[in-house]
Design a protein around this motif. Structure first.
Motif, PDB file in Angstrom:
ATOM      1  N   TYR A   1      32.363  -1.810 -25.836  1.00  0.00           N
ATOM      2  CA  TYR A   1      32.359  -2.609 -24.570  1.00  0.00           C
ATOM      3  C   TYR A   1      31.232  -2.117 -23.596  1.00  0.00           C
ATOM      4  O   TYR A   1      30.495  -3.011 -22.968  1.00  0.00           O
ATOM      5  CB  TYR A   1      33.748  -2.772 -23.833  1.00  0.00           C
ATOM      6  CG  TYR A   1      34.449  -3.325 -24.773  1.00  0.00           C
ATOM      7  CD1 TYR A   1      34.431  -4.431 -25.459  1.00  0.00           C
ATOM      8  CD2 TYR A   1      35.695  -2.929 -24.951  1.00  0.00           C
ATOM      9  CE1 TYR A   1      35.294  -5.414 -26.266  1.00  0.00           C
ATOM     10  CE2 TYR A   1      36.666  -3.521 -25.970  1.00  0.00           C
ATOM     11  CZ  TYR A   1      36.311  -4.828 -26.342  1.00  0.00           C
ATOM     12  OH  TYR A   1      37.354  -5.398 -27.287  1.00  0.00           O
TER      13      TYR A   1
ATOM     14  N   LEU B   1      35.869   1.671 -26.241  1.00  0.00           N
ATOM     15  CA  LEU B   1      35.472   1.605 -24.722  1.00  0.00           C
ATOM     16  C   LEU B   1      33.898   1.874 -24.888  1.00  0.00           C
ATOM     17  O   LEU B   1      32.979   1.017 -24.158  1.00  0.00           O
ATOM     18  CB  LEU B   1      35.757   2.912 -24.012  1.00  0.00           C
ATOM     19  CG  LEU B   1      35.391   2.885 -22.583  1.00  0.00           C
ATOM     20  CD1 LEU B   1      35.749   1.657 -21.800  1.00  0.00           C
ATOM     21  CD2 LEU B   1      35.972   4.319 -21.929  1.00  0.00           C
TER      22      LEU B   1
ATOM     23  N   TRP C   1      40.410   6.030 -28.059  1.00  0.00           N
ATOM     24  CA  TRP C   1      39.811   4.883 -27.037  1.00  0.00           C
ATOM     25  C   TRP C   1      38.631   5.076 -26.765  1.00  0.00           C
ATOM     26  O   TRP C   1      37.947   4.051 -26.460  1.00  0.00           O
ATOM     27  CB  TRP C   1      40.716   5.095 -25.764  1.00  0.00           C
ATOM     28  CG  TRP C   1      40.411   6.449 -25.209  1.00  0.00           C
ATOM     29  CD1 TRP C   1      41.497   7.592 -25.332  1.00  0.00           C
ATOM     30  CD2 TRP C   1      39.414   7.010 -24.278  1.00  0.00           C
ATOM     31  NE1 TRP C   1      41.141   8.720 -24.736  1.00  0.00           N
ATOM     32  CE2 TRP C   1      39.806   8.350 -23.860  1.00  0.00           C
ATOM     33  CE3 TRP C   1      38.238   6.392 -23.826  1.00  0.00           C
ATOM     34  CZ2 TRP C   1      39.038   9.092 -23.113  1.00  0.00           C
ATOM     35  CZ3 TRP C   1      37.544   7.037 -22.980  1.00  0.00           C
ATOM     36  CH2 TRP C   1      38.000   8.430 -22.636  1.00  0.00           C
TER      37      TRP C   1
END
Length: 191
Positions: free
Chosen positions: A70, A67, A63
């Motif tokens: 973004y 992340l 993840w």
């Protein structure tokens, strides 16, 4: 050299520091800059976790990469709010040197109108995209439209700051507008 006991000297010491042989003024930090700073620290933490798990623990967390991607977008747009607040987006100031003050002022005003309309239009488009996006991130249970809402918000704030700069430039005399452009262009020239 300022006297450290002098209150003005203490203020100068807090607002400027030397970095690579140049003074950097940090007193121009406003509340609008805070979201960008928080996002930057968040990105730093996510990238550190990514680095630590990948190279130290030899077991990368999936993840962190998504992340980080973004949050990097959020850092860019929230950072653009700071630049809009200060009125220091890059532009080509070369031609302003060869224009009369009146033409230079109205060209500056026209560019500010276009900039404001562009930010407002793009904010609306990002908001529409956020409304249409219903999916979640691939590696986390976070909605993707949160990114588009953040981008829409930052573009709307940039449009408001652009409106403020537009009003400021309309109220100024042509000579003052060109003087500000000249000072901005020469601000980073080494002495």
């Amino acid at each position: 050299m300022n006297n450290p006991n002098d209150s003005q000297g203490a203020q100068d010491a807090r607002s400027e520091f030397v970095f690579m042989d140049s003074e950097v003024d940090i007193s121009d930090f406003g509340t609008a800059d805070l979201p960008g700073l928080i996002a930057l620290w968040g990105l730093s933490i996510v990238v550190f976790v990514q680095f630590f798990t990948r190279y130290v623990l030899n077991d990368s967390l999936a993840w962190t990469e998504e992340l980080a991607r973004y949050v990097l977008v959020v850092v860019a747009f929230f950072g653009a709010i700071s630049v809009s607040r200060k009125g220091t987006h890059i532009f080509l100031e070369f031609f302003y040197r060869y224009l009369s003050p009146v033409v230079g002022k109205w060209l500056t005003v026209a560019m500010e109108v276009l900039t404001m309309l562009f930010w407002a239009f793009m904010s609306l488009q990002a908001y529409k995209l956020a409304l249409k996006t219903k999916t979640k991130m691939a590696s986390m249970e976070l909605p993707k439209n949160a990114l588009y809402y953040a981008v829409s918000f930052s573009l709307a704030v940039m449009a408001l700051y652009s409106l403020w700069w537009l009003i400021h430039k309309i109220r100024q005399s042509p000579e003052d507008v060109l003087r500000e452009i000249e000072e901005s262009a020469l601000h980073d020239v080494p002495k």
